[in-house]
Write a protein that holds these residues in place. Structure first.
Motif, PDB file in Angstrom:
ATOM      1  N   ASN A   1      -2.743  -3.375   9.403  1.00 50.05           N
ATOM      2  CA  ASN A   1      -1.985  -2.457  10.254  1.00 50.05           C
ATOM      3  C   ASN A   1      -0.703  -2.041   9.559  1.00 50.05           C
ATOM      4  O   ASN A   1      -0.171  -2.771   8.728  1.00 50.05           O
ATOM      5  CB  ASN A   1      -1.634  -3.144  11.588  1.00 50.05           C
ATOM      6  CG  ASN A   1      -2.870  -3.611  12.327  1.00 50.05           C
ATOM      7  OD1 ASN A   1      -3.745  -2.820  12.633  1.00 50.05           O
ATOM      8  ND2 ASN A   1      -2.946  -4.899  12.596  1.00 50.05           N
ATOM      9  N   ASP A   2      -0.190  -0.880   9.933  1.00 50.83           N
ATOM     10  CA  ASP A   2       1.108  -0.432   9.446  1.00 50.83           C
ATOM     11  C   ASP A   2       1.887   0.072  10.646  1.00 50.83           C
ATOM     12  O   ASP A   2       1.574   1.118  11.204  1.00 50.83           O
ATOM     13  CB  ASP A   2       0.958   0.666   8.403  1.00 50.83           C
ATOM     14  CG  ASP A   2       2.292   1.056   7.779  1.00 50.83           C
ATOM     15  OD1 ASP A   2       3.354   0.645   8.296  1.00 50.83           O
ATOM     16  OD2 ASP A   2       2.280   1.784   6.772  1.00 50.83           O
ATOM     17  N   TYR A   3       2.870  -0.697  11.050  1.00 48.21           N
ATOM     18  CA  TYR A   3       3.690  -0.344  12.200  1.00 48.21           C
ATOM     19  C   TYR A   3       4.961   0.386  11.786  1.00 48.21           C
ATOM     20  O   TYR A   3       5.865   0.544  12.567  1.00 48.21           O
ATOM     21  CB  TYR A   3       4.036  -1.601  13.002  1.00 48.21           C
ATOM     22  CG  TYR A   3       2.803  -2.319  13.513  1.00 48.21           C
ATOM     23  CD1 TYR A   3       1.987  -1.739  14.475  1.00 48.21           C
ATOM     24  CD2 TYR A   3       2.438  -3.560  13.001  1.00 48.21           C
ATOM     25  CE1 TYR A   3       0.849  -2.382  14.934  1.00 48.21           C
ATOM     26  CE2 TYR A   3       1.300  -4.209  13.466  1.00 48.21           C
ATOM     27  CZ  TYR A   3       0.523  -3.629  14.421  1.00 48.21           C
ATOM     28  OH  TYR A   3      -0.602  -4.260  14.881  1.00 48.21           O
TER      29      TYR A   3
ATOM     30  N   ASP B   1       2.503  -2.618   5.282  1.00 49.74           N
ATOM     31  CA  ASP B   1       1.217  -3.136   5.737  1.00 49.74           C
ATOM     32  C   ASP B   1       1.344  -4.576   6.229  1.00 49.74           C
ATOM     33  O   ASP B   1       2.050  -5.392   5.637  1.00 49.74           O
ATOM     34  CB  ASP B   1       0.185  -3.072   4.612  1.00 49.74           C
ATOM     35  CG  ASP B   1      -0.215  -1.644   4.282  1.00 49.74           C
ATOM     36  OD1 ASP B   1      -0.120  -0.782   5.166  1.00 49.74           O
ATOM     37  OD2 ASP B   1      -0.647  -1.400   3.140  1.00 49.74           O
TER      38      ASP B   1
ATOM     39  N   HIS C   1      -7.620  -0.510   2.365  1.00 50.51           N
ATOM     40  CA  HIS C   1      -7.632  -1.440   3.507  1.00 50.51           C
ATOM     41  C   HIS C   1      -9.020  -2.012   3.742  1.00 50.51           C
ATOM     42  O   HIS C   1      -9.178  -3.200   4.022  1.00 50.51           O
ATOM     43  CB  HIS C   1      -7.119  -0.751   4.769  1.00 50.51           C
ATOM     44  CG  HIS C   1      -5.661  -0.448   4.724  1.00 50.51           C
ATOM     45  ND1 HIS C   1      -5.000   0.118   5.783  1.00 50.51           N
ATOM     46  CD2 HIS C   1      -4.711  -0.655   3.772  1.00 50.51           C
ATOM     47  CE1 HIS C   1      -3.727   0.260   5.480  1.00 50.51           C
ATOM     48  NE2 HIS C   1      -3.540  -0.193   4.254  1.00 50.51           N
TER      49      HIS C   1
ATOM     50  N   GLU D   1      -3.743  -8.791   9.580  1.00 49.99           N
ATOM     51  CA  GLU D   1      -4.062  -9.529  10.803  1.00 49.99           C
ATOM     52  C   GLU D   1      -5.157 -10.523  10.418  1.00 49.99           C
ATOM     53  O   GLU D   1      -6.278 -10.138  10.116  1.00 49.99           O
ATOM     54  CB  GLU D   1      -4.557  -8.561  11.866  1.00 49.99           C
ATOM     55  CG  GLU D   1      -4.837  -9.186  13.193  1.00 49.99           C
ATOM     56  CD  GLU D   1      -5.270  -8.158  14.223  1.00 49.99           C
ATOM     57  OE1 GLU D   1      -6.202  -8.485  14.987  1.00 49.99           O
ATOM     58  OE2 GLU D   1      -4.704  -7.050  14.257  1.00 49.99           O
TER      59      GLU D   1
ATOM     60  N   ALA E   1      -7.873  -7.092  10.223  1.00 46.01           N
ATOM     61  CA  ALA E   1      -7.393  -5.706  10.193  1.00 46.01           C
ATOM     62  C   ALA E   1      -6.180  -5.609   9.285  1.00 46.01           C
ATOM     63  O   ALA E   1      -5.535  -6.612   8.980  1.00 46.01           O
ATOM     64  CB  ALA E   1      -7.034  -5.242  11.602  1.00 46.01           C
TER      65      ALA E   1
END
Length: 182
Positions: A113-115, A119, A90, A122, A111
């Motif tokens: 992110n992994d919700y 992945d 990352h 942003e 950024a």
């Protein structure tokens, strides 16, 4: 690699949030560096239910464990394995300039992110921030050497839907109709 959480038990154990694909591989990266310039050596790591609990050298009681809460654990880059082709750390993606396949600038990756569903990049640009799924279909080119990546957005991904729209199938107030109060 990980963040120290709440104490576990009275003998210095702590819950850990691990950012590795396989959390139990944390053992092989000993010792860890902290953001404050310190070093911590992991002496025990075990899964307990859904949590991962670790014990560090010199941390013998709950008070010492509580003092570590929020500590981030790092590993020098040279000790990390080389990623496979089409895999990226990352940190390597953050800061890359993002452009569409047509060459239009989108901004820079702020950024990753992994919700829970994969992945998400942003990307912050002049027009605001856009979230882009980091898949081969949507981000077909990542060129670390040139500091860029290419986004092939599906229809609607980059559309600005900030304009307020009226009701999709109903009359609007200009037609003289009144709202039904629902």
């Amino acid at each position: 690699m990980a963040t120290v959480g709440a104490p576990h038990g009275v003998r210095g154990g702590v819950k850990l949030t691990v950012f590795a694909e396989d959390p139990l591989t944390l053992r092989r990266y000993n010792p860890f560096e902290t953001g404050e310039g310190g070093r911590l050596k992991l002496v025990r790591l075990k899964p307990i239910g859904k949590a991962l609990v670790g014990e560090f050298e010199g941390v013998a009681d709950r008070n010492a464990a509580e003092a570590l809460r929020g500590t981030e654990l790092y590993v020098p880059r040279q000790r990390l394995p080389r990623p496979d082709d089409d895999e990226y750390y990352h940190v390597d993606l953050i800061g890359l300039a993002a452009r569409t396949v047509a060459g239009e600038p989108l901004g820079h990756v702020r950024a990753v992110n992994d919700y829970g569903a994969g992945d998400i990049l942003e990307i912050a640009g002049e027009g605001g921030t856009v979230l882009v799924p980091f898949t081969r279909a949507i981000v077909p080119v990542v060129d670390l050497a040139s500091g860029t990546l290419t986004v092939d957005p599906p229809a609607g991904l980059l559309d600005d839907d900030s304009e307020e729209a009226g009701p999709p199938d109903g009359p609007d107030e200009e037609d003289g109709a009144e709202a039904d109060g629902r």
